[in-house]
Design a protein around this motif. Sequence first.
Motif, PDB file in Angstrom:
ATOM      1  N   SER A 122       0.822  -1.210   0.000  1.00 40.90           N
ATOM      2  CA  SER A 122       0.000   0.000   0.000  1.00 40.90           C
ATOM      3  C   SER A 122       0.860   1.265   0.000  1.00 40.90           C
ATOM      4  O   SER A 122       0.367   2.345  -0.285  1.00 40.90           O
ATOM      5  N   CYS A 123       2.154   1.147   0.329  1.00 40.90           N
ATOM      6  CA  CYS A 123       3.021   2.328   0.305  1.00 40.90           C
ATOM      7  C   CYS A 123       3.523   2.611  -1.096  1.00 40.90           C
ATOM      8  O   CYS A 123       4.079   3.677  -1.352  1.00 40.90           O
ATOM      9  N   ILE A 124       3.420   1.659  -2.006  1.00 42.23           N
ATOM     10  CA  ILE A 124       4.022   1.906  -3.314  1.00 42.23           C
ATOM     11  C   ILE A 124       3.015   1.947  -4.450  1.00 42.23           C
ATOM     12  O   ILE A 124       3.391   2.195  -5.582  1.00 42.23           O
ATOM     13  N   VAL A 125       1.736   1.737  -4.136  1.00 43.02           N
ATOM     14  CA  VAL A 125       0.757   1.888  -5.213  1.00 43.02           C
ATOM     15  C   VAL A 125       0.831   3.325  -5.711  1.00 43.02           C
ATOM     16  O   VAL A 125       0.990   4.255  -4.932  1.00 43.02           O
ATOM     17  N   GLY A 126       0.747   3.493  -6.999  1.00 40.17           N
ATOM     18  CA  GLY A 126       0.857   4.844  -7.547  1.00 40.17           C
ATOM     19  C   GLY A 126       2.263   5.139  -8.033  1.00 40.17           C
ATOM     20  O   GLY A 126       2.454   5.908  -8.968  1.00 40.17           O
ATOM     21  N   ILE A 127       3.293   4.537  -7.401  1.00 47.74           N
ATOM     22  CA  ILE A 127       4.661   4.728  -7.897  1.00 47.74           C
ATOM     23  C   ILE A 127       4.957   3.622  -8.909  1.00 47.74           C
ATOM     24  O   ILE A 127       5.598   3.836  -9.920  1.00 47.74           O
ATOM     25  N   THR A 128       4.458   2.442  -8.606  1.00 47.21           N
ATOM     26  CA  THR A 128       4.703   1.314  -9.498  1.00 47.21           C
ATOM     27  C   THR A 128       3.492   0.399  -9.441  1.00 47.21           C
ATOM     28  O   THR A 128       2.728   0.440  -8.494  1.00 47.21           O
ATOM     29  N   ASP A 129       3.314  -0.429 -10.466  1.00 47.80           N
ATOM     30  CA  ASP A 129       2.192  -1.366 -10.382  1.00 47.80           C
ATOM     31  C   ASP A 129       2.653  -2.818 -10.506  1.00 47.80           C
ATOM     32  O   ASP A 129       1.852  -3.726 -10.603  1.00 47.80           O
ATOM     33  N   LYS A 130       3.986  -3.014 -10.509  1.00 49.39           N
ATOM     34  CA  LYS A 130       4.482  -4.403 -10.555  1.00 49.39           C
ATOM     35  C   LYS A 130       5.446  -4.631  -9.404  1.00 49.39           C
ATOM     36  O   LYS A 130       6.360  -3.848  -9.192  1.00 49.39           O
ATOM     37  N   VAL A 131       5.252  -5.705  -8.668  1.00 49.00           N
ATOM     38  CA  VAL A 131       6.131  -5.956  -7.527  1.00 49.00           C
ATOM     39  C   VAL A 131       6.565  -7.415  -7.476  1.00 49.00           C
ATOM     40  O   VAL A 131       5.904  -8.309  -8.000  1.00 49.00           O
ATOM     41  N   HIS A 132       7.732  -7.601  -6.837  1.00 50.97           N
ATOM     42  CA  HIS A 132       8.214  -8.950  -6.537  1.00 50.97           C
ATOM     43  C   HIS A 132       7.929  -9.200  -5.067  1.00 50.97           C
ATOM     44  O   HIS A 132       8.303  -8.386  -4.223  1.00 50.97           O
ATOM     45  N   TYR A 133       7.296 -10.329  -4.771  1.00 48.16           N
ATOM     46  CA  TYR A 133       7.113 -10.698  -3.377  1.00 48.16           C
ATOM     47  C   TYR A 133       8.257 -11.623  -2.992  1.00 48.16           C
ATOM     48  O   TYR A 133       8.573 -12.551  -3.722  1.00 48.16           O
ATOM     49  N   LEU A 134       8.897 -11.348  -1.875  1.00 50.93           N
ATOM     50  CA  LEU A 134      10.040 -12.155  -1.465  1.00 50.93           C
ATOM     51  C   LEU A 134       9.586 -13.293  -0.565  1.00 50.93           C
ATOM     52  O   LEU A 134       8.629 -13.168   0.186  1.00 50.93           O
ATOM     53  N   GLU A 135      10.319 -14.407  -0.649  1.00 52.52           N
ATOM     54  CA  GLU A 135      10.050 -15.539   0.243  1.00 52.52           C
ATOM     55  C   GLU A 135      10.842 -15.347   1.529  1.00 52.52           C
ATOM     56  O   GLU A 135      11.808 -14.574   1.568  1.00 52.52           O
ATOM     57  N   GLU A 136      10.467 -16.122   2.556  1.00 56.11           N
ATOM     58  CA  GLU A 136      11.227 -16.084   3.810  1.00 56.11           C
ATOM     59  C   GLU A 136      12.694 -16.382   3.522  1.00 56.11           C
ATOM     60  O   GLU A 136      12.996 -17.365   2.844  1.00 56.11           O
ATOM     61  N   GLY A 137      13.565 -15.570   4.065  1.00 58.21           N
ATOM     62  CA  GLY A 137      14.989 -15.824   3.922  1.00 58.21           C
ATOM     63  C   GLY A 137      15.597 -15.273   2.647  1.00 58.21           C
ATOM     64  O   GLY A 137      16.807 -15.367   2.448  1.00 58.21           O
ATOM     65  N   ASP A 138      14.796 -14.699   1.776  1.00 60.03           N
ATOM     66  CA  ASP A 138      15.346 -14.084   0.562  1.00 60.03           C
ATOM     67  C   ASP A 138      16.162 -12.853   0.916  1.00 60.03           C
ATOM     68  O   ASP A 138      15.869 -12.138   1.872  1.00 60.03           O
ATOM     69  N   TRP A 139      17.193 -12.603   0.130  1.00 60.49           N
ATOM     70  CA  TRP A 139      18.028 -11.429   0.349  1.00 60.49           C
ATOM     71  C   TRP A 139      18.664 -11.056  -0.977  1.00 60.49           C
ATOM     72  O   TRP A 139      18.540 -11.789  -1.961  1.00 60.49           O
ATOM     73  N   GLY A 140      19.347  -9.935  -1.029  1.00 57.03           N
ATOM     74  CA  GLY A 140      19.988  -9.585  -2.290  1.00 57.03           C
ATOM     75  C   GLY A 140      20.350  -8.124  -2.386  1.00 57.03           C
ATOM     76  O   GLY A 140      20.588  -7.445  -1.367  1.00 57.03           O
ATOM     77  N   LEU A 141      20.374  -7.648  -3.633  1.00 54.51           N
ATOM     78  CA  LEU A 141      20.889  -6.318  -3.916  1.00 54.51           C
ATOM     79  C   LEU A 141      20.035  -5.715  -5.022  1.00 54.51           C
ATOM     80  O   LEU A 141      19.615  -6.407  -5.958  1.00 54.51           O
ATOM     81  N   ILE A 142      19.781  -4.441  -4.894  1.00 55.62           N
ATOM     82  CA  ILE A 142      19.025  -3.762  -5.944  1.00 55.62           C
ATOM     83  C   ILE A 142      19.855  -2.574  -6.399  1.00 55.62           C
ATOM     84  O   ILE A 142      20.444  -1.848  -5.590  1.00 55.62           O
ATOM     85  N   ASN A 143      20.001  -2.423  -7.716  1.00 55.98           N
ATOM     86  CA  ASN A 143      20.706  -1.242  -8.231  1.00 55.98           C
ATOM     87  C   ASN A 143      19.889  -0.593  -9.335  1.00 55.98           C
ATOM     88  O   ASN A 143      18.753  -0.983  -9.577  1.00 55.98           O
ATOM     89  N   LYS A 144      20.500   0.406  -9.994  1.00 60.23           N
ATOM     90  CA  LYS A 144      19.720   1.155 -10.982  1.00 60.23           C
ATOM     91  C   LYS A 144      19.236   0.279 -12.128  1.00 60.23           C
ATOM     92  O   LYS A 144      18.192   0.522 -12.710  1.00 60.23           O
ATOM     93  N   ASN A 145      20.027  -0.742 -12.449  1.00 60.21           N
ATOM     94  CA  ASN A 145      19.714  -1.533 -13.638  1.00 60.21           C
ATOM     95  C   ASN A 145      18.792  -2.707 -13.374  1.00 60.21           C
ATOM     96  O   ASN A 145      18.214  -3.258 -14.304  1.00 60.21           O
TER      97      ASN A 145
END
Lengths: 615, 406
Positions: free
Chosen positions: A206-229
């Motif tokens: 609910s915090c990101i509706v309006g900024i984007t309409d596609k999301v990835h839901y993470l599973e328990e224990g998921d981790w990683g890195l997000i960059n510009k690309n």
Amino acid sequence: MCGIFGMIGDSNTTKLLMQGLKRMEYRGYDSSGICIVDNNEFIRRRAVGELSNLEPLVVNLPNAECGIAHTRWATHGPPTEDNAHPHMSPKLDVAVVHNGIIENEVELRKELSSIDKNIIFKSDTDSEIIAHLLSNEIKNSGLDLKKSKDEEFISCWKKVIDKLEGSFALAVILKGRNDFILFARKFAPLVISHDGNKGILASDVSCIVGITDKVHYLEEGDWGLINKNGLKIFNIDGDLVEKEPKKLEWTLGDAELGGYPTFMLKEIYEQPRVVRDCLRGRLSREKIKGVSIPFNPRLLRIVGCGTAYNAGLLARYYIEQLSKIPVILDHAHEFRYGAPSGPKSLVIGISQSGETADTLAAIQAAHERGYPTLGIVNVESSTIARNVDTMIGIRAGPEIGVASTKAFTGQVLGGLLVAMKLGQDSKNFHREDLSYFDRHARMLPTSIERMLNDQNIKTKLWEAQQYFVDKNHAFFLGRNTSYPIALEGALKLKEISYIHAEGYAGGELKHGPLALVEEGTPIVVIASEGSSHKKLLGNAREVAARGAKVILITHQEDELADSHADLVIKVPRTHDLLQPLLYNIICQLLSLNIAEERGCNVDRPRNLAKSVTVE
Amino acid sequence: MKAIILAGGRGERLGGLTDSRSKVMLPLAGKPMLEWLLHELEETEVKEVTIVYYYAGERILTHFGSGRNYDLKIKFVKQHSDRGTVGSLMTGLSDIEGNDDERILILNGDNVVDSKSINLLLKMQGNGLIVSEHDNPQHFGVVEFKGTNVKSITEKPDINQIRSRMVSTGVWFLKKEVLEKIKLDFEEGQTELSTSISKQIKEGLEIETVRTENWHDVDHPWDLNKLNRYLLERIPRFISKKAEISDFSTIDGDVHIGNGTIVHPGCVIQGPVHIAENCEIGPLAVITGSTSISSGCRIGPFTRIRSSLIMRDVQIDSNCSIHHSIIGPATSFRSNVEVDASSVQKTVRNTNYQIRRLGLVTGEACMLEQGVICAPGTMLGSQVLVGRRTKLDGEYETGTRLIRGA
């Protein structure tokens, strides 16, 4: 409970972070903070209290491309500026925001102190430790903040996550690095979105509706890195995973006030739609569709907390009455202390957010004991929804007001669908019964609309609220299916108006609570059906005789009502099974009016937060 | 360019239909009247709209949400008290205070007027008013002219003194100084807009006019069917891919069928017909003429519906016959209900209305059991319960129970 938000790749990051915090304020509001990466430094601003206290501090911040933000609901340490997130490492090279609880905090503190005897923790929080750990790990791995590639930080990050026990959703940024954000989640919600140019991390869709309409839901224990690309997501074993983004069903309008003064009022008025949406495609004259219970349970166990517990109690009456199958209801947090209930049990978990830590833990305990599970949830992408064998989405749309209103209505209908399905399967609820119910259920949204616009009810509510405004105690009485409404009515009142309120079954009065009644104590009596109604009116007499002010909520065809109460509020008549929902909406309005008259913030009651993601 | 839409009134003369929504929210050809008006405004120079609500305003807020789906910046403000049209207008004006527009467009939310006429009005040099011919001018502000400008407006004149059938539509385009004077008048107690403007005309104010034939006002229930017919003509054929239509049904002409609607085998649907989302039709139902069916309705087997307005969540069981009727939301008909329609005469406020064809009008949540027969022009309030095989004729108040033995 807390909310975390991170953003990368947009030159307006500061502004968008503040906007994101605003939307997340319902998750916690005793302090907030943001941190952005500006050239070679972090710029951090934090403030105690509501978000409006932070706003003036960020006006002159430069535009940045990378930053994190947090809104806090205190668990470790009081709400002070030092305890507000983001937290930093002593070298000021790592900044972290965290939602959850680190359970091995004490051990980790010891470990850090053994490395550096002079270590100073600036806050009382468990979250600060994470910044220390990562800073050490970077140093030990010999990485250079300026020169090392973003991939090189991934292994450091994994080492830190492996040390953490408990629950967390994390977003981390490094000094001078505006090109990536590290993240992780375990038993706390986190969603991620990337549109090719910019990436977003948030505790809740609910915090990101309006900024984007596609999301990835993470599973328990998921981790990683997000960059510009783009983004890299690893699972708990450290393997890179590919995830398809999901389209958001909710729209921006759902998460905005749109002319209403409060979310609570808006959500109360959305209930006709919730009824329509929740029953659509599931209820027909012949059968219940879309509710699959793969076997014939001999026992049901329902778990939930707060409002969801009250909805569960009503579901218990429905299931037992319509299917004759016994039900045990537990507060989700107490479930694990009970004995296993033998074979052929079905465990039903009820949660608005689907992230309620207590309910999730109960569902997991049920899995461990080998019981099939069914979830009644609002957020269909939530952890509980993905962890149960069968899910019924209540389709209420985002609920922002901290005091749950429309979700209760949806949860009750969800429970009722299960009850009718079990009733049909066990041949106790017949086709004629369903057809009769269906006719009335289709009229229910209009009955709610009529009630919400009834001038006479509005006047009565105004008169009723005068009984409460200067009182410290109030009681709600019910019997049979109106008993859960008494509990929910009392919960709403205490949550938002801070009046001490308790709900009791009418029969319980003489066994104790009657001693609390004195001259002028307001008592709300919620009418019940059939023979129990007369008994309940007897209870109303008992309290009236002791000086209580009795407010009776009943339906238009109740002819006994007028002689039994100081004030009678009459709602449209509907099917017996649906009647409690109308009474409950009256209780919602009553609490809302009382709270507003007392000057309380109904959307953000003190000490509470929306989805309780810590145990 | 800014506009103020006055949407505070209830619509008293529509009976039970406006129990839980105001007139502007009554659905016609798939949309509330107010939404039709907003779509017209999207085709004009107007960029910002302030909607002033009062009666059942939450319905308006819930329906329009943040108003993002329009090419207009929409804002909602609540009128502080029920103080006539000017009270409502003043609430709207205080909301847009400090703007630098020379002139403001003012409309009533319960009328529909076409964008072409509004555009002509907006091209005027000075103050302007849209006028239209009406069969019952005595209920409106009757306009007399000098040239094309307004000479006088007489509010609700005596029927014997009517010299013109041209009336004010309430669509005004007014300069700031005119509005200022209206405000002063209001502070002295004048709550009728046209009266206040009439006074200024006598003092020499010039108001140009635009004549239109595309202004539709709803005063009585039967006006709804007329406006529904007019609006249905604008709806192109559209059958949602998310609807389930049986191959053995016939769907002819301009028919709109919304998402999630199921049309069972053997149905005949002959446009112009609008069927909204999540309805269930048939099998073997026949829907013809200018008919609108709102979302969530169920029309049973062998039932025939013609030239009617069926509102939300209405359930009509098998073998009913309903035409030239207005059925309020959540009304439920058991099987074999017959509605007769013919020419009807009604008298309201000392005025006789000759209605060409009228069947049944119901308010909200009425229940009609098997075999009820309704004479032409039968009108029910809300929550009227009618027992089996009852014959209805005339008007029945909200809450009436017509059950044998009761």
